[in-house]
Design a protein around this motif. Structure first.
Motif, PDB file in Angstrom:
ATOM      1  N   PHE A 116       0.842  -1.196   0.000  1.00 53.31           N
ATOM      2  CA  PHE A 116       0.000   0.000   0.000  1.00 53.31           C
ATOM      3  C   PHE A 116       0.882   1.252   0.000  1.00 53.31           C
ATOM      4  O   PHE A 116       0.660   2.184  -0.769  1.00 53.31           O
ATOM      5  N   ASN A 166      -6.818  12.022   2.017  1.00 57.15           N
ATOM      6  CA  ASN A 166      -7.664  10.931   2.520  1.00 57.15           C
ATOM      7  C   ASN A 166      -6.895   9.626   2.649  1.00 57.15           C
ATOM      8  O   ASN A 166      -7.047   8.904   3.627  1.00 57.15           O
ATOM      9  N   GLU A 167      -6.058   9.329   1.658  1.00 57.89           N
ATOM     10  CA  GLU A 167      -5.338   8.051   1.687  1.00 57.89           C
ATOM     11  C   GLU A 167      -4.367   7.990   2.865  1.00 57.89           C
ATOM     12  O   GLU A 167      -4.226   6.954   3.510  1.00 57.89           O
ATOM     13  N   SER A 169      -4.605   9.637   5.713  1.00 53.06           N
ATOM     14  CA  SER A 169      -5.388   9.536   6.938  1.00 53.06           C
ATOM     15  C   SER A 169      -5.929   8.113   7.113  1.00 53.06           C
ATOM     16  O   SER A 169      -5.883   7.544   8.209  1.00 53.06           O
ATOM     17  N   ASP A 170      -6.406   7.512   6.016  1.00 49.93           N
ATOM     18  CA  ASP A 170      -6.906   6.120   6.071  1.00 49.93           C
ATOM     19  C   ASP A 170      -5.783   5.173   6.493  1.00 49.93           C
ATOM     20  O   ASP A 170      -5.981   4.269   7.296  1.00 49.93           O
ATOM     21  N   PHE A 171      -4.590   5.397   5.922  1.00 50.49           N
ATOM     22  CA  PHE A 171      -3.440   4.538   6.213  1.00 50.49           C
ATOM     23  C   PHE A 171      -3.141   4.539   7.711  1.00 50.49           C
ATOM     24  O   PHE A 171      -2.948   3.500   8.336  1.00 50.49           O
ATOM     25  N   ILE A 173      -5.191   5.315  10.216  1.00 48.81           N
ATOM     26  CA  ILE A 173      -6.274   4.663  10.972  1.00 48.81           C
ATOM     27  C   ILE A 173      -6.143   3.135  10.885  1.00 48.81           C
ATOM     28  O   ILE A 173      -6.242   2.433  11.892  1.00 48.81           O
ATOM     29  N   ILE A 174      -5.895   2.648   9.673  1.00 47.45           N
ATOM     30  CA  ILE A 174      -5.826   1.188   9.482  1.00 47.45           C
ATOM     31  C   ILE A 174      -4.620   0.608  10.232  1.00 47.45           C
ATOM     32  O   ILE A 174      -4.711  -0.440  10.858  1.00 47.45           O
TER      33      ILE A 174
ATOM     34  N   GLY B 167     -14.899   4.388   8.804  1.00 45.71           N
ATOM     35  CA  GLY B 167     -14.150   5.648   8.915  1.00 45.71           C
ATOM     36  C   GLY B 167     -13.027   5.719   7.893  1.00 45.71           C
ATOM     37  O   GLY B 167     -12.054   6.438   8.085  1.00 45.71           O
ATOM     38  N   ILE B 168     -13.162   4.953   6.787  1.00 45.62           N
ATOM     39  CA  ILE B 168     -12.125   4.947   5.739  1.00 45.62           C
ATOM     40  C   ILE B 168     -12.737   5.530   4.466  1.00 45.62           C
ATOM     41  O   ILE B 168     -13.761   5.042   3.995  1.00 45.62           O
ATOM     42  N   LYS B 169     -12.093   6.602   3.931  1.00 50.70           N
ATOM     43  CA  LYS B 169     -12.723   7.338   2.836  1.00 50.70           C
ATOM     44  C   LYS B 169     -12.251   6.932   1.439  1.00 50.70           C
ATOM     45  O   LYS B 169     -13.016   6.957   0.490  1.00 50.70           O
ATOM     46  N   SER B 170     -10.965   6.601   1.303  1.00 50.77           N
ATOM     47  CA  SER B 170     -10.426   6.406  -0.042  1.00 50.77           C
ATOM     48  C   SER B 170     -10.563   4.961  -0.512  1.00 50.77           C
ATOM     49  O   SER B 170     -10.634   4.029   0.302  1.00 50.77           O
ATOM     50  N   GLY B 173      -7.620   3.031   0.679  1.00 50.05           N
ATOM     51  CA  GLY B 173      -7.767   2.664   2.093  1.00 50.05           C
ATOM     52  C   GLY B 173      -8.696   1.472   2.258  1.00 50.05           C
ATOM     53  O   GLY B 173      -8.402   0.547   3.022  1.00 50.05           O
ATOM     54  N   LEU B 176      -6.859  -1.610   1.209  1.00 52.80           N
ATOM     55  CA  LEU B 176      -5.911  -2.062   2.235  1.00 52.80           C
ATOM     56  C   LEU B 176      -6.668  -2.767   3.367  1.00 52.80           C
ATOM     57  O   LEU B 176      -6.262  -3.836   3.838  1.00 52.80           O
TER      58      LEU B 176
END
Lengths: 223, 188
Positions: A116, A166-167, A169-171, A173-174, B167-170, B173, B176
């Motif tokens: 990723f 966004n990507e 921020s998502d990374f 969080i995950i 809570g994942i937008k993209s 994401g 993944l």
């Protein structure tokens, strides 16, 4: 709100993440007890511009008056930010991940996370390249009538920023949700801290470009 | 304590009572049970409601879609076998009454949380998990709609729910997330 009479050392002491920004502004030497005004005079910097940058990076709600932001200075700062991410932030992210992989060689999720990250960084570098080659040179360009009626690149930039932010921020969080049970917590903390700092920097960088750079370039094209 | 404001609109008394008992078993509030679509003045008073409507009323619902959407109302079509032969664009989702009660409950509960503004736990429904897997494999909304015999509008609603819950937008994401949770084959 940061003013010209604030001591630069106090500012950095309160928010250590400002240090790389101060460095990119060319103010990181001979700070001593000096106020921002004194440091700007010493290094022959534009006080209004410097205050605009420092306040934007200190407060998510602040943006300077575009009239106080000179285009050439802004682009120079944004280019230095790109260099900082290419040569410091990105290698730092990979270094943390490599250390995690060495400690947990059988953790398959780290391979998925690395994949990723590889894709994200490739996209980010392409975005940086696009800005450097297509957007920043617009500042010094004289537009003919046909070019004035077309500005697809500027519109494209805004959409790219949303995706890039966004990507990241998502990374983060995950990653938090999937911390391996046997991971070294200090390494994970380093990685997350680098990511959080990167995310904040990206947000402020994009705010400058979306709210100041792009409107200024649009104005240049329509004059 | 009951959650949400729901209205059941169906001609069949058996289906009305069945839906009522399903909703009450989860403490989902029922404001009204009607045989047909009421007039516009009543519809426009429904704010953040959950409507469970017979799919046979699709045309009438379509006429009021703008006001329903403006008021944050979610419309779920309640259908029987065969209604899926054509996509129904006016519904946020369509539930087949022949489905397992637990599955119906799970799907309705998700919508109740949404109209009530309550943050749900991040547990995806089986349908959402399936759609997430397809998103992660790179399928477009249109392809996902065709694959599942649902409208693109329904796919978009599922995707909004997935993003809301996780809570994942993209898309990257979500991909993944799907890979780390073994929802896609990462070796392909």
């Amino acid at each position: 709100m940061i003013t010209e009479n604030d001591k630069l050392s106090d500012l950095i002491s309160k928010n250590i993440d400002l240090l790389p920004v101060v460095h990119r502004l060319g103010l990181s030497t001979q700070i001593g007890e000096k106020t921002i005004h004194e440091v700007c005079t010493l290094h022959k910097k534009d006080l209004k511009f410097i205050l605009g940058i420092l306040n934007t990076y200190s407060s998510a709600d602040y943006l300077p008056n575009p009239e106080n932001v000179e285009l050439t200075q802004l682009i120079e700062f944004l280019s230095k930010t790109h260099e900082f991410h290419k040569h410091t932030t990105i290698p730092r992210l990979y270094a943390s991940l490599e250390q995690l992989k060495k400690l947990l060689p059988n953790e398959k999720r780290l391979i998925i996370i690395e994949n990723f990250l590889n894709k994200y960084i490739a996209k980010l570098l392409a975005h940086i390249d696009f800005e450097e080659k297509e957007i920043f040179p617009l500042a010094g360009k004289k537009f003919n009538q046909e070019e004035k009626s077309q500005s697809p690149n500027l519109k494209k930039l805004f959409k790219q920023h949303t995706n890039v932010e966004n990507e990241l921020s998502d990374f983060k969080i995950i990653l938090i949700r999937h911390i391996p049970a046997d991971a070294d917590m200090e390494l994970i903390h380093d990685l997350l801290h680098t990511l959080a700092h990167f995310e904040n920097e990206q947000r402020d960088h994009a705010r400058f470009e979306d709210k100041i750079l792009i409107p200024k370039l649009f104005a240049l094209q329509s004059n | 304590m009951q959650t949400g404001n729901s209205v059941i609109i169906h001609k069949s008394a058996i289906i009305q009572q069945g839906l009522k008992s399903i909703l009450l078993s989860r403490n989902i509030g029922i404001c009204d049970i009607l045989n047909e679509i009421p007039d516009c003045a009543i519809l426009s008073n429904w704010k953040n409601f959950l409507l469970l409507v017979d799919t046979l009323y699709a045309n009438e619902i379509s006429k009021h879609l703008r006001i329903l959407q403006k008021n944050g109302t979610t419309v779920i079509g309640i259908g029987t076998n065969g209604f899926l032969s054509e996509p129904v664009f006016c519904f946020d989702d369509v539930i087949d009454i022949n489905e397992n009660t637990e599955l119906i409950l799970q799907r309705i509960s998700g919508y109740v949380l949404r109209v009530s503004g309550i943050k749900p736990n991040n547990q995806l429904s089986p349908r959402e998990t399936e759609i997430l897997s397809l998103v992660a494999q790179g399928f477009s909304n249109k392809q996902i709609a065709e694959h599942n015999f649902i409208s693109i509008h329904t796919v978009i609603t599922h995707r909004k729910n997935i993003t809301y819950k996780l809570g994942i937008k993209s898309i990257s994401g979500l991909t993944l997330y799907a890979a780390l949770n073994n929802l896609v084959d990462t070796h392909r």
